[in-house]
Design a protein around this motif. Structure first.
Motif, PDB file in Angstrom:
ATOM      1  N   PHE A  82      -5.206  -4.159  -4.074  1.00  0.00           N
ATOM      2  CA  PHE A  82      -5.626  -3.537  -2.822  1.00  0.00           C
ATOM      3  C   PHE A  82      -7.098  -3.139  -2.894  1.00  0.00           C
ATOM      4  O   PHE A  82      -7.539  -2.530  -3.867  1.00  0.00           O
ATOM      5  CB  PHE A  82      -4.770  -2.305  -2.539  1.00  0.00           C
TER       6      PHE A  82
ATOM      7  N   LEU B 216       0.828  -1.204   0.000  1.00  0.00           N
ATOM      8  CA  LEU B 216       0.000   0.000   0.000  1.00  0.00           C
ATOM      9  C   LEU B 216       0.867   1.261   0.000  1.00  0.00           C
ATOM     10  O   LEU B 216       0.506   2.267  -0.622  1.00  0.00           O
ATOM     11  CB  LEU B 216      -0.917   0.008   1.224  1.00  0.00           C
TER      12      LEU B 216
ATOM     13  N   TYR C   6       1.902   1.811  -3.496  1.00  0.00           N
ATOM     14  CA  TYR C   6       0.760   2.309  -4.270  1.00  0.00           C
ATOM     15  C   TYR C   6       0.505   3.788  -3.970  1.00  0.00           C
ATOM     16  O   TYR C   6       0.233   4.578  -4.878  1.00  0.00           O
ATOM     17  CB  TYR C   6      -0.488   1.478  -3.932  1.00  0.00           C
TER      18      TYR C   6
ATOM     19  N   LYS D  14      -9.075  -0.579   1.991  1.00  0.00           N
ATOM     20  CA  LYS D  14      -7.684  -0.527   2.461  1.00  0.00           C
ATOM     21  C   LYS D  14      -6.970   0.716   1.945  1.00  0.00           C
ATOM     22  O   LYS D  14      -6.206   1.353   2.669  1.00  0.00           O
ATOM     23  CB  LYS D  14      -6.937  -1.792   2.024  1.00  0.00           C
ATOM     24  N   VAL D  15      -7.223   1.056   0.691  1.00  0.00           N
ATOM     25  CA  VAL D  15      -6.608   2.250   0.100  1.00  0.00           C
ATOM     26  C   VAL D  15      -7.087   3.496   0.840  1.00  0.00           C
ATOM     27  O   VAL D  15      -6.294   4.376   1.200  1.00  0.00           O
ATOM     28  CB  VAL D  15      -6.929   2.351  -1.403  1.00  0.00           C
TER      29      VAL D  15
END
Length: 484
Positions: free
Chosen positions: A456, A323, A326, A460-461
């Motif tokens: 993801f 994450l 990302y 969660k993001v």
């Protein structure tokens, strides 16, 4: 009352929406290129497409976006007169378009307007240097009462002819008392002594490195395959800390290396690289970055038109594993914004003519972070050199992991603090009230981007963006010195 269309419904508008005097302006509609927003209501007004503008009666179109260059072209292609277009984020726009009268008096000494005042002063000083002052800009500047003293000094300086150099020197000194400089006053902390004769059309690539052998190898690999001949450029590595493995690697790639013991930081290292450089052109890159084969060719071409060019920095999409990776992909290195609002580009991908350094010196060696920001802003404020952002001139940067993100936040905000201490007239720390921090904690993050190409989940993001947003705010408060 003037009728206005607002082009842009994002953060660009949110940052300025409160500063206008709505007893003098009325918003007829919002305009946006985002099809997902068109037809919906925004602030009780409908969002329309650019093509629908012709159906509305209006006096102005206010562009509330940093991408105003592209939007101006788009509007003019729709046959909208240029005189009806007001790009707010253009330098000194409130004065250039005589919009001070549309600002709510309560905000005239607020942060947004004071930044525009600063931009106007810089533009006036640029005009004085070139002996081409925009008088309408100066007269609009006079409308703010707190500018009167500086206005009179500007006016006297403009009216002087070349036979009154002594008077001009005295006026310049008075302007300096108000933090306005016609010419940069160099310091020992930015001094660079060039030891080599400059070679025309030759480019020197300078890479500071601190204990990153693997990253340096990636960079040197990519620099070995440039489309320009090897006789057209040199690579200078500054081994900050004197790591033996780095010296060996440089020997293998047959590039110059400067041994710096003990380590003194990246900006000190870049200055030492500058001193032995031969190129008329200079390129800066970091030791973990991969550059395309035509990187130097494009950089040289860009410097034919500009003096200082900041290139794009793209995150390596093949390395998105977490994450944090990302988040980096979606938020890191908004170089266009850095140039537009801060007048600088990161030294991870920067091209500069040597004559710029000869005129105003090198990077401030006292800084551990923010030296690229100070140098770029110095060029903007004290010279008439031309700066630009070039999205075609890109490099590939590896994404940071979670610990790397936290270290970056510490480095960036400690750099902001150091800049405010060393240059209080140029850099200010934004104070944040603790109550605003608490409010932000319970507010959803803005501009969250979820890409289904990655594994993801949307939740969660969202949670990760929220978490980093609050850590960012906490560290900003901490280094600004107003954390309770």
């Amino acid at each position: 009352m003037k009728r206005m269309l607002v082009f842009g419904t994002g953060s660009g508008w949110e940052n300025i929406r409160n500063i206008f005097d709505y007893s003098k302006l009325n918003i007829e509609a919002f305009v946006d290129n985002n099809k997902m927003k068109v037809g919906k209501k925004y602030g009780k007004k409908v969002v329309i497409t650019p093509e629908e503008i012709k159906n509305y009666q209006y006096d102005f179109i206010l562009i509330a976006s940093q991408f105003y260059h592209e939007i101006i072209k788009q509007l003019m292609d729709l046959k909208i007169p240029r005189k009806k277009i007001m790009p707010f984020y253009e330098q000194a726009s409130l004065f250039r378009y005589n919009w001070i009268g549309y600002i709510d008096p309560r905000y005239l000494e607020g942060r947004v307007i004071l930044k525009k005042v600063d931009e106007c002063e810089v533009e006036i000083l640029r005009g004085i240097r070139e002996k081409k002052v925009d008088i309408s800009l100066l007269e609009s500047y006079k409308e703010l009462n707190f500018n009167r003293i500086k206005y009179n000094l500007f006016k006297e300086l403009i009216l002087l002819d070349e036979n009154h150099r002594k008077d001009a020197k005295e006026l310049s000194a008075k302007l300096q008392n108000h933090g306005l400089y016609l010419k940069y006053v160099s310091s020992g902390h930015t001094q660079v002594v060039f030891r080599e004769k400059t070679v025309a059309l030759f480019i020197s690539v300078i890479i500071p490195v601190y204990k990153d052998v693997v990253g340096l190898k990636d960079t040197l690999d990519s620099l070995s395959n440039q489309t320009i001949g090897r006789d057209k450029y040199e690579v200078i590595v500054v081994n900050d800390g004197g790591e033996p493995e780095i010296a060996e690697l440089c020997k293998k790639y047959q590039v110059q290396v400067i041994e710096q013991k003990p380590n003194r930081g990246s900006y000190y290292s870049r200055n030492r690289g500058l001193e032995i450089s031969k190129g008329e052109y200079l390129a800066f890159v970091d030791a973990d970055i991969k550059v395309p084969t035509d990187w130097l060719k494009k950089g040289i071409h860009a410097l034919k038109e500009y003096d200082y060019v900041a290139g794009d920095i793209r995150i390596d999409t093949t390395k998105i594993k977490s994450l944090a990776n990302y988040y980096e992909l979606k938020t890191a290195f908004r170089v266009n914004n850095y140039i537009l609002f801060g007048h600088f580009g990161p030294t991870a991908n920067l091209f500069v003519k040597k004559r710029v350094f000869k005129e105003i010196g090198g990077f401030d060696e006292r800084l551990m972070s923010g030296g690229d920001k100070e140098f770029g802003e110095r060029i903007y404020r004290f010279t008439n050199f031309k700066q630009s952002y070039n999205d075609k001139l890109f490099v590939i940067h590896p994404p940071r992991d979670y610990k790397g993100l936290l270290r970056k936040l510490d480095r960036v905000y400690s750099g902001h603090r150091q800049l405010a201490i060393l240059y209080p007239e140029r850099f200010k720390l934004q104070k944040i009230r603790f109550i605003d921090f608490l409010k932000e904690v319970f507010t959803s993050p803005r501009n969250v981007v979820h890409n289904k190409l990655y594994s993801f989940s949307c939740l969660k993001v969202l949670l990760f963006y929220w978490w980093i947003k609050n850590i960012d705010l906490y560290k900003r408060m901490k280094y600004a010195g107003n954390l309770i």
